[in-house]
Design a protein around this motif. Structure first.
Motif, PDB file in Angstrom:
ATOM      1  N   ASP A 341      41.350  69.949  54.929  1.00 41.16           N
ATOM      2  CA  ASP A 341      40.117  70.402  55.581  1.00 41.16           C
ATOM      3  C   ASP A 341      38.951  69.474  55.266  1.00 41.16           C
ATOM      4  O   ASP A 341      38.619  69.239  54.093  1.00 41.16           O
ATOM      5  CB  ASP A 341      39.757  71.812  55.116  1.00 41.16           C
ATOM      6  N   PHE A 342      38.314  68.940  56.326  1.00 40.97           N
ATOM      7  CA  PHE A 342      37.066  68.216  56.116  1.00 40.97           C
ATOM      8  C   PHE A 342      36.108  68.551  57.245  1.00 40.97           C
ATOM      9  O   PHE A 342      36.466  69.224  58.205  1.00 40.97           O
ATOM     10  CB  PHE A 342      37.305  66.710  55.950  1.00 40.97           C
ATOM     11  N   TYR A 343      34.863  68.098  57.122  1.00 40.54           N
ATOM     12  CA  TYR A 343      33.796  68.626  57.952  1.00 40.54           C
ATOM     13  C   TYR A 343      33.021  67.511  58.651  1.00 40.54           C
ATOM     14  O   TYR A 343      33.171  66.330  58.339  1.00 40.54           O
ATOM     15  CB  TYR A 343      32.870  69.501  57.098  1.00 40.54           C
ATOM     16  N   LEU A 344      32.189  67.895  59.599  1.00 38.18           N
ATOM     17  CA  LEU A 344      31.505  66.921  60.430  1.00 38.18           C
ATOM     18  C   LEU A 344      30.580  66.013  59.633  1.00 38.18           C
ATOM     19  O   LEU A 344      30.440  64.825  59.953  1.00 38.18           O
ATOM     20  CB  LEU A 344      30.707  67.645  61.525  1.00 38.18           C
ATOM     21  N   ASP A 345      29.928  66.571  58.580  1.00 36.89           N
ATOM     22  CA  ASP A 345      29.040  65.732  57.787  1.00 36.89           C
ATOM     23  C   ASP A 345      29.817  64.755  56.898  1.00 36.89           C
ATOM     24  O   ASP A 345      29.214  63.897  56.242  1.00 36.89           O
ATOM     25  CB  ASP A 345      28.088  66.584  56.942  1.00 36.89           C
ATOM     26  N   GLN A 346      31.128  64.873  56.892  1.00 34.86           N
ATOM     27  CA  GLN A 346      31.987  63.889  56.243  1.00 34.86           C
ATOM     28  C   GLN A 346      32.629  62.964  57.276  1.00 34.86           C
ATOM     29  O   GLN A 346      32.727  61.748  57.074  1.00 34.86           O
ATOM     30  CB  GLN A 346      33.086  64.600  55.445  1.00 34.86           C
ATOM     31  N   ALA A 347      33.061  63.543  58.382  1.00 39.08           N
ATOM     32  CA  ALA A 347      33.801  62.778  59.388  1.00 39.08           C
ATOM     33  C   ALA A 347      32.930  61.730  60.069  1.00 39.08           C
ATOM     34  O   ALA A 347      33.375  60.605  60.315  1.00 39.08           O
ATOM     35  CB  ALA A 347      34.405  63.728  60.424  1.00 39.08           C
ATOM     36  N   ARG A 348      31.701  62.085  60.386  1.00 35.26           N
ATOM     37  CA  ARG A 348      30.844  61.126  61.092  1.00 35.26           C
ATOM     38  C   ARG A 348      30.486  59.913  60.219  1.00 35.26           C
ATOM     39  O   ARG A 348      30.615  58.767  60.685  1.00 35.26           O
ATOM     40  CB  ARG A 348      29.594  61.845  61.605  1.00 35.26           C
ATOM     41  N   PRO A 349      30.044  60.108  58.975  1.00 38.88           N
ATOM     42  CA  PRO A 349      29.804  58.937  58.125  1.00 38.88           C
ATOM     43  C   PRO A 349      31.077  58.113  57.881  1.00 38.88           C
ATOM     44  O   PRO A 349      31.014  56.888  57.771  1.00 38.88           O
ATOM     45  CB  PRO A 349      29.275  59.535  56.819  1.00 38.88           C
TER      46      PRO A 349
END
Length: 699
Positions: A341-349
């Motif tokens: 599980d990971f999140y948008l504030d991780q995926a975009r950077p």
């Protein structure tokens, strides 16, 4: 439902998406049976959740490759249509949850703008084609399997043979003899090999067939040590045709190809495959790899400035999270993603980072992690710094502390116990009490929420399967403990033994007992050697006290990650596309397939046309059999029963047997002449069957 514009360049994709929108509307209007509609949406990546009224959407990412642009597109879709969490699966897909059914067509259209599809991500289809995440960079590989996995994915996407089989079908490509794509547990597994012929190096694959996990795991058969690369797609197509024709369709728990291979015997199965080759559109299918390999370049960005000098935490991380590449001066960076599980504030950077300083892509791994490839060695401290800023710098990539788990009772209908909840607790135990195992890559823990083994628990050294158990009249969440599985390499593996069942709350203590005993008694052996030395009964006795249901407490009735007492709540599983066919629906489907065949004929796709017309005939025959209560369990069974019930007794006159008509499909090459003749015959037979049915209803 309000219609939308797809604005896509690919008319085939656009038609597919608009068709989904149209059939959702028909379903909402009560014109498509709910169970039949389930099959339709599953083949388009839309999967029912445990929570009512929302869907899980599975995004199909062949061999786990995701470009920066695609990752940003997935983030945009997740932000607009879902909850902003991305979940990596053990088949290198991404899932998003809590999506409205009515919005899935526009979601799909958004994804396709960056060549990302949902098609055949679920249901009775060819699922995502997986491959070693290290393909192309593996120091041990004979060649890069990426173009071969890609060609296989593209060839079978929307292929009429495999859009509606009796059950799902899985393939993998391993880059080397380490077999880290786990060929032995797939329907078809390929391991890259080379051999020298007349002084020339020839590429090929070791081929394994008929493997699978689930409640009855089966080790695949090694059917060839070397098949040249131009034979891979024709062979796979022949295998799929036989599976589609003879595979079980009534008993869902017996419908995987492993059961068909077991029932027929490997020699009979392969004989049928050989006889099918005449009907194939290609006797060889050369796969272009030169252009792909020639286009590959290594990034050479300007060196950024570090915020501070690396410390001890960086050195510990580097021990497990930095992998060598065959390209001199470059390494790969393993990103450990807890439970996938990971999140948008991780995926975009992350998308920005790899685009600017690496190869502009990541590969999702079979252990639910992310691999960043082509990182210049001197940039490793910078990558650690940037990953740490977004919470993706956990050490222990691909070690014991890096546990694989399916979503379990969080979202899955079939989940019996919380796999994610216990996984979190076990990771805490390893981090806090056994930190030395954060460098151990020879021990694997995997967890599944049910027997279907989406978390691959029964091929792990230490596996846990969610279940329930009774203590008096109370039902509590439990874990089946399995030991002794593992990947041995080169297409060889072993499945774990079921040792005992313990209350879920005692899972952490069970792990402590196992690790303590391993350290005390292994005598330098690896875990599998230690397990074999001690034997299954030894471990049953070792865990016996923990498995005693008479000593459970009130706390044992609450599963990990929950606050309320446990209740068994298992819904209808959609892993295999459960179907209930109605006569009218089948006749409608038959006509749709015949129309697809007509379109293919007009476009000169002779083999596709023949197969669509074949499938249309089968559906029409099945409709009539269903109308008189005759049960069927395979396409071959439908053909023989239709002759028995309708042709041999003179109810329907076809001029010869139905089998003679239908089985022309594998007795002729797919020429334009045969395709046209087969189409004409199929329409004539369909008209006869439809007229018979109408007269039957009126009577």
């Amino acid at each position: 439902m309000q219609s939308f514009r797809t604005e896509l360049e690919n008319p085939i994709v656009e038609k597919d998406i608009l068709d989904l929108e149209r059939k959702i509307a028909l379903f909402r209007d009560g014109k498509i049976d709910e169970e039949k509609f389930r099959s339709l949406r599953l083949a388009r990546g839309v999967y029912g959740q445990r929570q009512q009224g929302v869907q899980m959407v599975r995004i199909k990412l062949p061999y786990g490759r995701v470009t920066s642009a695609q990752l940003r597109r997935i983030c945009k879709v997740s932000e607009e249509y879902s909850i902003g969490r991305l979940h990596i699966t053990t088949r290198q897909d991404i899932q998003i949850h809590f999506v409205s059914l009515d919005r899935t067509p526009e979601l799909w259209a958004e994804l396709e703008k960056d060549d990302v599809t949902l098609r055949e991500a679920c249901g009775n289809t060819v699922r995502n084609v997986t491959a070693s995440e290290t393909a192309g960079i593996d120091p041990k590989e004979p060649f890069d399997v990426t173009p071969y996995a890609d060609a296989t994915f593209r060839y079978f996407l929307r292929n009429p043979i495999c859009g509606e089989m009796g059950r799902k079908f899985k393939m993998s490509f391993s880059s080397s003899g380490e077999d880290n794509a786990l060929s032995y547990l797939h329907d078809l597994g390929f391991i890259a090999k080379v051999k020298t012929v007349d002084g020339q190096e020839v590429r090929g694959f070791k081929v394994l067939l008929g493997g699978g996990l689930g409640s009855q795991p089966r080790h695949a058969d090694a059917i060839s040590d070397f098949v040249e690369t131009d034979q891979i797609i024709p062979f796979t197509e022949a295998v799929l045709r036989i599976f589609d024709r003879h595979g079980e369709r009534a008993r869902r728990n017996k419908a995987r190809m492993k059961f068909l291979v077991k029932d027929l015997g490997i020699e009979t199965f392969l004989d049928l495959v050989e006889k099918e080759k005449k009907a194939l559109p290609y006797s060889t299918f050369p796969i272009e790899f030169e252009a792909y390999e020639a286009a590959k370049t290594l990034p050479n960005p300007e060196s950024p400035t570090l915020d501070s000098a690396p410390g001890l935490d960086f050195e510990l991380w580097k021990l497990t999270n930095v992998l060598p590449q065959k390209q001199t001066g470059y390494v790969s960076v393993g990103v450990r993603v807890s439970l996938g599980d990971f999140y948008l504030d991780q995926a975009r950077p992350l998308a920005d980072l790899v685009e600017k300083y690496a190869s502009g892509e990541v590969r999702l791994t079979l252990r639910q992690n992310i691999l960043i490839r082509d990182v210049r060695e001197d940039l490793v401290p910078f990558f650690y710094q940037e990953l740490k800023k977004i919470g993706l710098a956990q050490r222990g990539y691909n070690t014991l502390g890096d546990i694989t788990a399916c979503p379990g009772t969080d979202t899955c209908n079939l989940g019996i116990a919380s796999s994610t909840g216990i996984a979190v607790e076990l990771e805490k135990v390893i981090l806090d009490e056994y930190p030395q195992y954060l460098q151990n890559t020879d021990l694997v823990i995997k967890i599944s929420g049910c027997m279907n083994a989406c978390g691959q628990h029964n091929m792990a050294h230490i596996g846990f399967q969610g279940m329930s158990m009774k203590s008096g009249k109370t039902v509590i969440p439990a874990l089946q403990v399995l030991l002794g599985g593992g990947n041995l390499g080169d297409g060889n593996g072993r499945f774990a033994d079921k040792v005992t069942k313990v209350p879920s709350r005692r899972g952490p203590q069970a792990l402590r007992v196992l690790l303590d005993d391993f350290e005390k008694n292994a005598g330098g052996k690896d875990f599998l050697g230690y397990y074999d030395q001690q034997g299954q009964i030894y471990f049953y006795d070792l865990l016996k006290e923990l498995s005693d249901a008479s000593t459970v407490t009130e706390a044992d009735s609450v599963d990990w990650g929950h606050e309320e007492a446990y209740e068994v709540a298992v819904g209808v599983g959609e892993c295999a596309g459960v179907m209930i066919d109605l006569v009218a629906t089948l006749l409608l489907e038959a006509l749709e397939k015949l129309e697809l065949g007509k379109t293919a004929l007009e476009e000169g796709r002779w083999s596709d046309s023949i197969y669509h017309h074949y499938a249309g005939l089968i559906n029409a025959a099945k409709a009539l059999l269903l109308s008189d209560g005759t049960s069927t369990n395979s396409y071959a069974n439908i053909i023989s029963l239709f002759d028995e019930k309708y042709v041999q007794n003179g109810k329907i006159d076809l001029g010869s047997s139905f089998a003679d008509k239908v089985y022309q499909i594998n007795q002729h090459e797919p020429t334009p002449e045969f395709a046209q003749a087969y189409a004409k015959q199929a329409m004539e037979i369909y008209s006869l069957l439809k007229t018979f049915r109408e007269a039957e209803v009126e009577a």
